[in-house]
Design a protein around this motif. Structure first.
Motif, PDB file in Angstrom:
ATOM      1  N   MET A   1       9.789  66.747  65.584  1.00 53.92           N
ATOM      2  CA  MET A   1      10.849  65.883  66.000  1.00 53.92           C
ATOM      3  C   MET A   1      12.233  66.553  65.943  1.00 53.92           C
ATOM      4  O   MET A   1      12.425  67.375  65.657  1.00 53.92           O
ATOM      5  N   LYS A   2      13.145  65.681  66.478  1.00 49.80           N
ATOM      6  CA  LYS A   2      14.454  65.928  66.426  1.00 49.80           C
ATOM      7  C   LYS A   2      15.568  65.270  65.469  1.00 49.80           C
ATOM      8  O   LYS A   2      15.245  63.944  65.732  1.00 49.80           O
ATOM      9  N   VAL A   3      16.219  65.771  64.631  1.00 48.84           N
ATOM     10  CA  VAL A   3      17.042  64.975  63.718  1.00 48.84           C
ATOM     11  C   VAL A   3      18.422  65.188  64.396  1.00 48.84           C
ATOM     12  O   VAL A   3      18.773  66.499  64.827  1.00 48.84           O
ATOM     13  N   THR A   4      19.480  64.556  64.246  1.00 52.59           N
ATOM     14  CA  THR A   4      20.955  64.515  64.692  1.00 52.59           C
ATOM     15  C   THR A   4      21.801  64.009  63.721  1.00 52.59           C
ATOM     16  O   THR A   4      21.614  63.044  63.097  1.00 52.59           O
ATOM     17  N   ALA A   5      23.010  64.940  63.119  1.00 51.01           N
ATOM     18  CA  ALA A   5      23.984  64.425  62.422  1.00 51.01           C
ATOM     19  C   ALA A   5      25.347  64.454  63.111  1.00 51.01           C
ATOM     20  O   ALA A   5      25.369  65.218  64.050  1.00 51.01           O
ATOM     21  N   SER A   6      25.940  63.267  62.855  1.00 46.89           N
ATOM     22  CA  SER A   6      27.369  63.219  63.719  1.00 46.89           C
ATOM     23  C   SER A   6      28.493  63.522  62.436  1.00 46.89           C
ATOM     24  O   SER A   6      28.429  63.080  61.281  1.00 46.89           O
ATOM     25  N   ASP A   7      29.625  63.964  62.859  1.00 48.18           N
ATOM     26  CA  ASP A   7      30.885  64.497  62.382  1.00 48.18           C
ATOM     27  C   ASP A   7      32.079  63.703  62.807  1.00 48.18           C
ATOM     28  O   ASP A   7      32.270  63.585  64.060  1.00 48.18           O
ATOM     29  N   ALA A   8      32.773  62.910  62.032  1.00 47.65           N
ATOM     30  CA  ALA A   8      34.038  62.110  62.156  1.00 47.65           C
ATOM     31  C   ALA A   8      34.929  62.896  62.680  1.00 47.65           C
ATOM     32  O   ALA A   8      36.192  62.621  63.220  1.00 47.65           O
ATOM     33  N   ASP A   9      35.361  64.176  62.347  1.00 47.72           N
ATOM     34  CA  ASP A   9      36.200  65.227  62.428  1.00 47.72           C
ATOM     35  C   ASP A   9      36.301  65.329  64.121  1.00 47.72           C
ATOM     36  O   ASP A   9      35.534  65.196  65.175  1.00 47.72           O
TER      37      ASP A   9
END
Length: 623
Positions: A1-9
């Motif tokens: 599967m694929k995981v995704t992380a987001s960054d607010a910078d």
């Protein structure tokens, strides 16, 4: 599967928003792509049966993983799905069961089960019997996946006491990717021990016996022998008998010890070609141990019935039949059934060999044809011919019978269609033309109309007679209250009513006595001859008695009156009266003057009447 992380910078400011991925726990089994976050297996051939669930911690770090970067993590749960990579396995290599030899077919012997480490439909399996499959069978319980071993055929302790049944378990859904791992089946042995019981006798053969006997076999002759034995080790003696419900006429007998069946009565194949009886065999020491067997006895045919004409044949020919013309085809029946088939021969009987009118033609297919031998038949001379035919069968021995063919000579139209076969009817139809027949019918119709008219007239006259009789009975008493106008009045009253009163219809015969149609008139008595003789005559009622007796005799002899009392009119006054007649009606029929002076002698009651009729004194008239 694929995981995704987001960054607010801000992704445009240096690498503060650039994220990289790594596995914190479980890196030996799974890995993750550093830049894409795709989770992949690190080793091949995971074993679900060893561990079917993994929890993987994945870490995301910004600043491209450099020092000073911030990080976050998540837990990924991974479930291992099953594939059919494990064959079924029996926990035991041998199972033991025991069953009685008297157990019925289909009785379960025992249950066994094979295990499979897989799950779901990968555990579905079927069971087969590799050995002893002729006596036992195995089925699968769909609920429990157990193998049910049951009896397929009866077991016999005396023949074999132990049976080793090889049962094999096979997966239903085999994955071809794992065929190289080995065979996906397993076998085990089911040992079945048969226990002994006391069994009833067994017939040989088991399915029944068929015997044959000639129908002319004599009474007491041997038909056949039936055998049965005790299947137990002790082999006890057996006795035989016939179930009389299947042989009520006692045609056959059986020896109780040897089983020999003999004939008890004379056989007739034409009555019954087969006899089906039931033979019973019991152990001599235990009568509850009994068995039955069907015995079918076929009666073989013997030629003991002569052939006969199939029906009482009748044929018709025209008077103008030509020589050699086929009249009729006959066939025969024979109650016998020879093995080689029927063959019949036809000839004219000796009493018909001198026949000069017809010939017999044997067609050779068990039928024969009748042909004319001459022409010119005349039904007025002879309208019926009887042709005796002799029929012989092929035997052995040859039997024969004689039948008669009745041939009628008939009149036919020009096309050959039969019109009439009766000589009398023919002569009548030839003598009478259509016009004569119509005239005959008209005469018959006229006669019928005349008969109907006569009957109608008779019925009408009878009704009139009954009406007159009723009028006589009702109108004998005439109501009459008209005083009249005296002697000179001839129109005041209808004299016919009084005259009809004395018109008696019952006085019809001439010899019934004096004519009594008219009322006897009073005869004026001779006053000179009065006195004692007149009184004696007045007291004589014999004349009235005779008149009444005649009236009664006439009423009894009249057949037209009903059979009960009737009202009769008696208007007879006698021969004479000293008072004579006082009626003015009588005076109308005579011109002579009557003397009524005697009324003054009758006393005070007749004084007024005497004043009307007695002549007046001259002095009174003068005054």
């Amino acid at each position: 599967m694929k995981v995704t992380a987001s960054d607010a910078d801000d992704p445009t400011y240096g690498s503060s928003a650039k994220v990289v991925y790594s596995v914190m726990d479980g890196e030996k089994i799974f890995t993750v792509d550093r830049n894409e976050g795709i989770i992949m297996t690190a080793v091949a051939d995971l074993d679900r049966e060893t561990q079917d669930r993994y929890e993987l911690v994945v870490k995301a770090t910004d600043m491209a993983g450099q020092m000073g970067g911030l990080s976050g993590s998540t837990t990924v749960t991974i479930v291992i799905t099953d594939v059919n990579d494990n064959p079924p396995r029996f926990p035991q290599k041998m199972y033991q069961f025991s069953v009685s030899e008297g157990a019925a077919v289909g009785t379960p012997v025992g249950r066994i089960i094979a295990t499979d480490a897989d799950m779901g439909e990968n555990t579905d399996m079927s069971y087969l019997i590799k050995e002893e499959g002729d006596l036992f069978k195995v089925t699968t319980d769909v609920e429990t996946q157990e193998a049910i071993v049951s009896i397929k055929k009866p077991l016999d302790f005396e023949s074999k006491r132990t049976h080793n049944v090889v049962v094999e378990a096979v997966n239903k859904h085999v994955d071809p990717r794992f065929v190289d791992l080995g065979s996906f089946r397993d076998q085990t042995i089911v040992r079945v021990s048969v226990s002994d019981i006391d069994e009833p006798p067994i017939f040989q053969p088991v399915d029944g016996t068929i015997m044959e006997v000639q129908e002319d076999t004599k009474v007491g002759a041997l038909v056949g022998v039936i055998s049965a034995r005790d299947p137990d080790v002790k082999n006890k003696p057996v006795r035989f008998s016939i179930d009389r419900t299947t042989d009520q006429e006692m045609i056959f007998h059986i020896d109780p010890d040897s089983g020999a069946i003999t004939l008890g009565k004379v056989l007739d194949r034409e009555t019954a070609g087969w006899h089906n009886i039931t033979v019973r065999a019991v152990e001599t020491e235990n009568h509850t141990m009994a068995s039955h067997s069907a015995v079918s006895i076929r009666i073989l045919d013997v030629n003991d019935n002569p052939p006969e004409l199939a029906t009482p044949y009748e044929a018709s020919i025209c008077e103008d039949a030509k020589p050699g013309q086929l009249i009729h085809t006959i066939s025969v029946v024979d109650k016998d059934e020879p093995q080689a088939g029927h063959r019949f021969y036809f000839t004219l009987a000796p009493e018909g060999s001198s026949n000069r009118h017809f010939t017999l033609w044997d067609v050779k297919d068990n039928t024969a044809g009748i042909r004319t031998q001459r022409s010119g038949f005349n039904r007025h001379e002879q309208n019926v011919y009887f042709l005796p035919i002799l029929v012989v069968d092929s035997g052995p021995p040859s039997l024969s019978s004689t039948g008669t063919l009745t041939i009628h000579v008939c009149g036919c139209d020009p096309e050959g269609a039969i019109q009439s076969c009766n000589a009398t009817a023919y002569s009548m139809s030839a003598a009478l033309s259509p016009g004569a027949l119509i005239a005959l019918l008209v005469c018959i119709l006229i006669l019928i109309v005349l008969v109907l008219l006569i009957l109608t007239l008779k019925r009408h006259r009878k009704g009139q007679r009954m009406t007159e009789d009723e009028e006589d009975m009702r109108d004998n008493v005439i109501k009459y209250n008209d005083e009249g106008g005296g002697e000179q009045d001839t129109q005041a009253y209808d004299m016919s009513a009084l005259r009809n009163l004395y018109d008696f219809p019952e006085a019809k015969s001439c010899d019934s006595g004096p004519d009594i149609r008219s009322l006897p008139q009073w005869i004026q008595a001779n006053r000179v001859g009065g006195g004692a003789e007149g009184a004696a005559a007045a007291a004589d009622f014999s004349l009235f008695k005779g008149y009444i007796r005649k009236k009664v005799e006439q009423a009894d002899a009249d057949l037209s009156v009903p059979p009960y009392d009737s009202f009769q009119t008696y208007a007879f006054e006698g021969n004479s009266s000293p008072a004579l007649s006082l009626s003015s009606i009588h005076t109308m029929s005579t011109t002579s003057e009557q003397d009524f002076s005697y009324l003054s002698d009758w006393g005070p009651r007749f004084r007024q009447l005497a004043g009307y009729y007695a002549p007046a004194n001259p002095e009174e008239e003068g005054s």
